[in-house]
Write a protein that holds these residues in place. Sequence first.
Motif, PDB file in Angstrom:
ATOM      1  N   GLN A  89     -13.639  10.257   4.462  1.00  0.00           N
ATOM      2  CA  GLN A  89     -14.571  10.514   3.349  1.00  0.00           C
ATOM      3  C   GLN A  89     -15.522  11.683   3.841  1.00  0.00           C
ATOM      4  O   GLN A  89     -15.704  12.472   3.042  1.00  0.00           O
ATOM      5  CB  GLN A  89     -15.452   9.334   2.912  1.00  0.00           C
ATOM      6  N   ARG A  94      -8.112  11.946   1.718  1.00  0.00           N
ATOM      7  CA  ARG A  94      -7.638  10.778   0.903  1.00  0.00           C
ATOM      8  C   ARG A  94      -7.349   9.796   1.978  1.00  0.00           C
ATOM      9  O   ARG A  94      -6.874  10.061   2.892  1.00  0.00           O
ATOM     10  CB  ARG A  94      -6.503  11.373   0.155  1.00  0.00           C
ATOM     11  N   VAL A  96      -5.906   5.835   2.523  1.00  0.00           N
ATOM     12  CA  VAL A  96      -5.378   4.553   1.823  1.00  0.00           C
ATOM     13  C   VAL A  96      -5.472   3.543   2.913  1.00  0.00           C
ATOM     14  O   VAL A  96      -4.922   3.828   3.940  1.00  0.00           O
ATOM     15  CB  VAL A  96      -3.805   4.604   1.419  1.00  0.00           C
ATOM     16  N   CYS A  98      -4.104  -0.347   3.570  1.00  0.00           N
ATOM     17  CA  CYS A  98      -3.366  -1.533   3.059  1.00  0.00           C
ATOM     18  C   CYS A  98      -3.719  -2.690   3.715  1.00  0.00           C
ATOM     19  O   CYS A  98      -3.824  -2.952   5.018  1.00  0.00           O
ATOM     20  CB  CYS A  98      -1.856  -1.172   3.432  1.00  0.00           C
ATOM     21  N   ARG A 112     -13.730  -0.338   0.482  1.00  0.00           N
ATOM     22  CA  ARG A 112     -13.782   0.622  -0.800  1.00  0.00           C
ATOM     23  C   ARG A 112     -15.145   1.053  -0.774  1.00  0.00           C
ATOM     24  O   ARG A 112     -14.977   2.302  -1.327  1.00  0.00           O
ATOM     25  CB  ARG A 112     -13.684  -0.387  -1.986  1.00  0.00           C
ATOM     26  N   ALA A 116     -12.433   4.363   0.518  1.00  0.00           N
ATOM     27  CA  ALA A 116     -11.080   4.419   0.664  1.00  0.00           C
ATOM     28  C   ALA A 116     -10.299   3.621  -0.531  1.00  0.00           C
ATOM     29  O   ALA A 116     -10.958   2.838  -1.100  1.00  0.00           O
ATOM     30  CB  ALA A 116     -10.607   3.699   1.947  1.00  0.00           C
ATOM     31  N   GLU A 117      -9.149   4.032  -0.782  1.00  0.00           N
ATOM     32  CA  GLU A 117      -8.106   3.273  -1.742  1.00  0.00           C
ATOM     33  C   GLU A 117      -7.764   1.855  -0.739  1.00  0.00           C
ATOM     34  O   GLU A 117      -7.168   2.099   0.162  1.00  0.00           O
ATOM     35  CB  GLU A 117      -6.911   4.168  -2.110  1.00  0.00           C
ATOM     36  N   VAL A 118      -7.913   0.966  -1.427  1.00  0.00           N
ATOM     37  CA  VAL A 118      -7.199  -0.377  -0.945  1.00  0.00           C
ATOM     38  C   VAL A 118      -6.300  -0.773  -1.608  1.00  0.00           C
ATOM     39  O   VAL A 118      -6.329  -0.978  -2.907  1.00  0.00           O
ATOM     40  CB  VAL A 118      -8.365  -1.596  -0.934  1.00  0.00           C
ATOM     41  N   ARG A 119      -5.159  -1.083  -0.686  1.00  0.00           N
ATOM     42  CA  ARG A 119      -3.841  -1.622  -1.462  1.00  0.00           C
ATOM     43  C   ARG A 119      -3.644  -3.009  -0.778  1.00  0.00           C
ATOM     44  O   ARG A 119      -3.416  -2.985   0.061  1.00  0.00           O
ATOM     45  CB  ARG A 119      -2.681  -0.749  -0.989  1.00  0.00           C
TER      46      ARG A 119
END
Length: 326
Positions: A89, A94, A96, A98, A112, A116-119
């Motif tokens: 950030q 970007r 991600v 997982c 989050r 971050a994108e959490v998958r």
Amino acid sequence: MPIEPGAILAARDRLRGRVRRTPLGESRSLTDRLGVPVRLKLEHHQVTGSFKVRGATNAVLALTDPQKARGIVGVSTGNHGRGLAYAAQAAGVRCVICMSSLVPQNKIDGIRALGAEVRIVGDSQDEAQEEVDRLVADDGLTMLPPFDQPDIIAGQGTVGLELVEDLPDLETVLVPLSGGGLIAGVALAVKTARPDARIVGVSMERGAAMIESLRAGRPVFVQEVATLADSLGGGIGLDNRHTFAMVRDLVDETVTLTEDEIADGIRHAYWQDIEIVEGSGAVGLGALLADKVRPTGPTIVLLSGRNIDMTLHHRVVSSNMTPQLG
Ligand SMILES: *Cc1c(COP(=O)(O)O)cnc(C)c1O
């Protein structure tokens, strides 16, 4: 050595102004008890609550511009995930992360919140790793591992530079040990300046992958079990490339702690040093309290993190009973 001391100096330049230079506190109680000066590296006051943001920031900043444009990916429910999210950030990259569906909501929210994108994929760490591999192959993201990577090790090593600057006559340093990125970097930085300094790695008895591997003479698989030192869980990778050899060559001694001894470390940090430290961060204190390490001169205990569930922390510090996990 897979990394040179110069890489740690370069990491310090990169990290300046981006992560905290944490203070070296003192422990009056342990100094009195052991008869040698005992100092506490307050790395649990680092942004994100652990040192992992140092390695993550160094690794993100070391990426090429095309790599930065595509982003990073990692698999971690804990401090590594927070470190990556924060570093990405801050650099406008970007990120991600997982995770498996077994990860508690508060950990997901924490990562989050750092952008971050959490998958969420499947219900095992392995399935989360498959998603990482897919993102690397299909979308060109760069995977940043938690410890076995030269930029990560160099970033963690900046802690060691600060130790030598703040306490030039240090003799013994106690460092929490899991995959060995922290202790490898710290040992290289400290021993470059103080070749005679003694570096001691501390793990939990239950599932100490690096220590078992050192005994076997090669990386071995170790069953992961629940422990108060949850940030020290997990393997070192059967295909370990850097940290196994560095720990073998640079670390003088390793010790393991029972769950009761880890709990003692958390309690001592709280009641005597007025610090909230997670189990993994408190193992150095536990080792001194259990007389498993006998220092003869100026000693530093590295407090590596503070991300503990506060209900669990409350239970540990409110009684002399050690919670039974898992
Ligand atoms: C990751 C971590 C460790 C261990 O670091 P390694 O580089 O894997 O040895 C110790 N303490 C805390 C709080 C951590 O998050």
